[in-house]
Enzyme design. Structure first.
Site, PDB file in Angstrom:
ATOM      1  N   THR A 121      12.565 -30.503 -16.741  1.00 15.10           N
ATOM      2  CA  THR A 121      11.685 -29.584 -15.587  1.00 15.10           C
ATOM      3  C   THR A 121      12.627 -28.562 -15.050  1.00 15.10           C
ATOM      4  OG1 THR A 121      12.180 -30.862 -14.313  1.00 15.10           O
ATOM      5  CG2 THR A 121       9.720 -31.388 -15.451  1.00 15.10           C
ATOM      6  N   GLU A 155      12.546 -41.224 -11.396  1.00 16.39           N
ATOM      7  CA  GLU A 155      13.478 -41.720 -11.270  1.00 16.39           C
ATOM      8  C   GLU A 155      14.387 -41.643 -10.221  1.00 16.39           C
ATOM      9  OE1 GLU A 155      16.782 -40.113 -12.002  1.00 16.39           O
ATOM     10  OE2 GLU A 155      15.298 -38.058 -11.706  1.00 16.39           O
ATOM     11  N   GLU A 211      24.184 -39.341 -12.420  1.00 12.75           N
ATOM     12  CA  GLU A 211      24.584 -39.397 -13.585  1.00 12.75           C
ATOM     13  C   GLU A 211      25.658 -40.373 -13.503  1.00 12.75           C
ATOM     14  OE1 GLU A 211      24.997 -35.404 -15.553  1.00 12.75           O
ATOM     15  OE2 GLU A 211      23.470 -35.323 -14.976  1.00 12.75           O
ATOM     16  N   LYS A 260      11.078 -37.933  -4.799  1.00 12.93           N
ATOM     17  CA  LYS A 260      11.847 -37.079  -5.466  1.00 12.93           C
ATOM     18  C   LYS A 260      12.475 -36.379  -4.581  1.00 12.93           C
ATOM     19  CE  LYS A 260      14.941 -36.570  -8.858  1.00 12.93           C
ATOM     20  NZ  LYS A 260      16.443 -38.118  -9.377  1.00 12.93           N
ATOM     21  N   ASN A 289      16.118 -35.625  -2.798  1.00 12.99           N
ATOM     22  CA  ASN A 289      17.097 -35.150  -3.166  1.00 12.99           C
ATOM     23  C   ASN A 289      17.355 -33.706  -2.440  1.00 12.99           C
ATOM     24  OD1 ASN A 289      17.996 -36.443  -5.601  1.00 12.99           O
ATOM     25  ND2 ASN A 289      17.192 -34.856  -7.110  1.00 12.99           N
ATOM     26  N   LEU A 348      29.654 -37.234   2.606  1.00 11.70           N
ATOM     27  CA  LEU A 348      29.867 -36.193   4.141  1.00 11.70           C
ATOM     28  C   LEU A 348      31.180 -37.057   3.648  1.00 11.70           C
ATOM     29  CD1 LEU A 348      28.911 -38.267   6.636  1.00 11.70           C
ATOM     30  CD2 LEU A 348      28.374 -36.225   6.089  1.00 11.70           C
ATOM     31  N   CYS A 350      20.350 -31.675 -11.083  1.00 12.51           N
ATOM     32  CA  CYS A 350      19.216 -32.192 -10.485  1.00 12.51           C
ATOM     33  C   CYS A 350      19.037 -31.042  -9.172  1.00 12.51           C
ATOM     34  CB  CYS A 350      19.219 -33.498 -10.354  1.00 12.51           C
ATOM     35  SG  CYS A 350      19.329 -34.395 -12.071  1.00 12.51           S
ATOM     36  N   LYS A 379      30.469 -33.442 -11.877  1.00 11.71           N
ATOM     37  CA  LYS A 379      30.862 -34.704 -11.372  1.00 11.71           C
ATOM     38  C   LYS A 379      31.522 -35.368 -12.233  1.00 11.71           C
ATOM     39  CE  LYS A 379      27.909 -37.980 -11.047  1.00 11.71           C
ATOM     40  NZ  LYS A 379      27.330 -38.892  -9.830  1.00 11.71           N
TER      41      LYS A 379
END
Length: 437
Positions: free
Chosen positions: A85, A148, A152, A208, A212, A254, A264, A327
């Protein structure tokens, strides 16, 4: 159980392999023939630790196969919707074309008693609309929303042993028949004590989006504190340590640095704001605009600090950028802060070279004008400044004396605040972190 997975990208491929690992008979369905062929050969089309090993382990079990034929979904008891999406082009809202297409194509093959489980991240209200598509095709099938919560780099472990399950069912009731079906799917992790919540559609969808948004807010908060620390001479890393000892706050997320990216958090908080606006609740989420703005400012700050490191000008300076993925333990470069900063440095006259252990192929597609170098030593050779922008272990573990022998000028910007400043300064480096004196 017999399970179909619609969409075999990052989410779908991991979910398919993990469901087969739990003992289910799984078919993964995707419109991309090349992706299906690669998965059928036991290779993931992206980098995710442990996934290739899992696919290899499953090759001879007969429990996992992949196809482009949607008719292969017929006969499955549970169908998981795992398509992307993405953010709409030129807008903040989520592009639901792929979810809509997947559900409409699947509907023709759904049988009485089947459960269609949505896992894609969607705006609140989507599940109720899609439920009508399923019931119009098969009145005795049920749509549930089962979001979900993968990280990752840890997706296999997060799927096999998640920290919670959320089931969004039409009436929000534990007694709904679809609850028992999903309990059978997840029988193994549930038996180990994984918490399970049964909610209504809207609440399940919001879990979700809210999660996030909270994580993005926490990251941007500490990055805002880094800006204050730079103005006052305080140390944001020590500040974060002190804040994290408060169990109401916690230390995770942090870590001040160059901000978040990936496929995401950025698009999900923007889609959440867009949906709130459609619902007339935009003021409730207006703070997310500043969360997004703080995050984007971090990339500009990298450029500013690099210019300072290089004596006030970037023109002709050789810059070694360590990291392209958003990441570590991922080859995902979507909305990568590292690549964004590298491109800005290049535009301002720097001679930039980017390295990364996994993400260079994807980086080349997104930023074809950036010079990419797979070899770390070659990237560092005669650099005027080194920028650590993705905290891969091999970069965190670099020896400052060894690296010093490779560069032209021992100047380093620690964009993730993961190096020991005293150690690097003792080796003769000019060290600069974000929000650190």
């Amino acid at each position: 159980m017999r399970i179909s997975i619609i969409g075999c990208g990052y989410l779908g491929a991991v979910h398919a392999a993990c469901m087969a690992r739990l003992g289910h008979d799984v078919v993964g369905i995707d419109v991309d023939a090349a992706k299906v062929a690669q998965l059928s050969d036991g290779q993931a089309p992206f980098y995710e630790p442990d996934l290739d090993d899992l696919l290899t382990e499953l090759e001879n079990t007969g429990r996992l196969r992949f196809t482009t034929d949607m008719a292969a979904a017929r006969g499955s008891e549970v169908h998981f919707i795992c398509v992307g999406t993405p953010q709409k082009r030129g807008e903040n809202g989520a592009d639901l074309r792929y979810v809509d297409a997947a559900v409409e194509a699947l509907a023709a093959y759904v049988s009485p008693g089947d459960v269609v489980a949505g896992k894609s991240t969607v705006p609140v209200g989507t599940a109720a609309r899609l439920a009508e598509v399923i019931t119009a095709a098969e009145p005795h099938a049920t749509l549930v929303w089962n979001p979900e919560f993968l990280r990752e780099g840890h997706a296999v472990a997060d799927t096999l042993g998640p920290d919670r399950f959320v089931y969004g069912v039409p009436d929000g009731s534990e007694e709904h028949p679809a609850v028992a079906v999903l309990d059978r799917v997840y029988e193994t992790p549930l038996a180990t004590g994984t918490p399970r919540l049964v909610l209504d559609y809207a609440t399940a969808e919001l879990v979700k989006a809210a999660a996030n948004s909270f994580l993005a807010t926490k990251i941007s908060f500490i990055n805002a504190m880094a800006e204050v620390c730079e103005a006052t001479g305080a140390d944001v890393s020590r500040l974060a340590d002190a804040l994290g000892l408060d169990d109401r706050i916690g230390r995770k997320f942090l870590n001040a640095g160059i901000g978040f990216g990936g496929g995401c958090l950025p698009k999900d908080i923007r889609a959440f704001m867009a949906r709130a606006g459609e619902l007339g609740a935009d003021q409730a989420l207006s703070f997310l605009r500043e969360v997004d703005a703080i995050n984007m400012r971090r990339r500009i700050r990298v450029v500013e600090l690099t210019r300072e490191l290089c004596g006030g000008t970037l023109m002709g300076q050789r810059i070694a950028v360590l990291g392209a993925a958003f990441k570590p333990e991922s080859d995902d470069v979507r909305d990568s802060p590292a690549l964004s900063a590298a491109a800005q440095l290049q535009l301002q006259g720097a001679i930039v070279t980017v390295t990364d252990p996994q993400a260079l192929a994807n980086a080349a597609k997104r930023f074809p004008e950036l010079p990419l170098e797979p070899d770390l030593e070659a990237t560092l050779h005669k650099a005027d400044a080194v920028l650590l922008l993705t905290e891969w272990k091999q970069y965190r573990d670099m020896d400052p004396h060894t690296v010093k022998a490779l560069v032209s000028a021992p100047r380093i910007l620690d964009g993730r605040n993961v190096l020991d400043p005293a150690k690097w300064r003792a080796a003769g480096w000019t060290y600069k972190g974000l929000g650190r004196p």
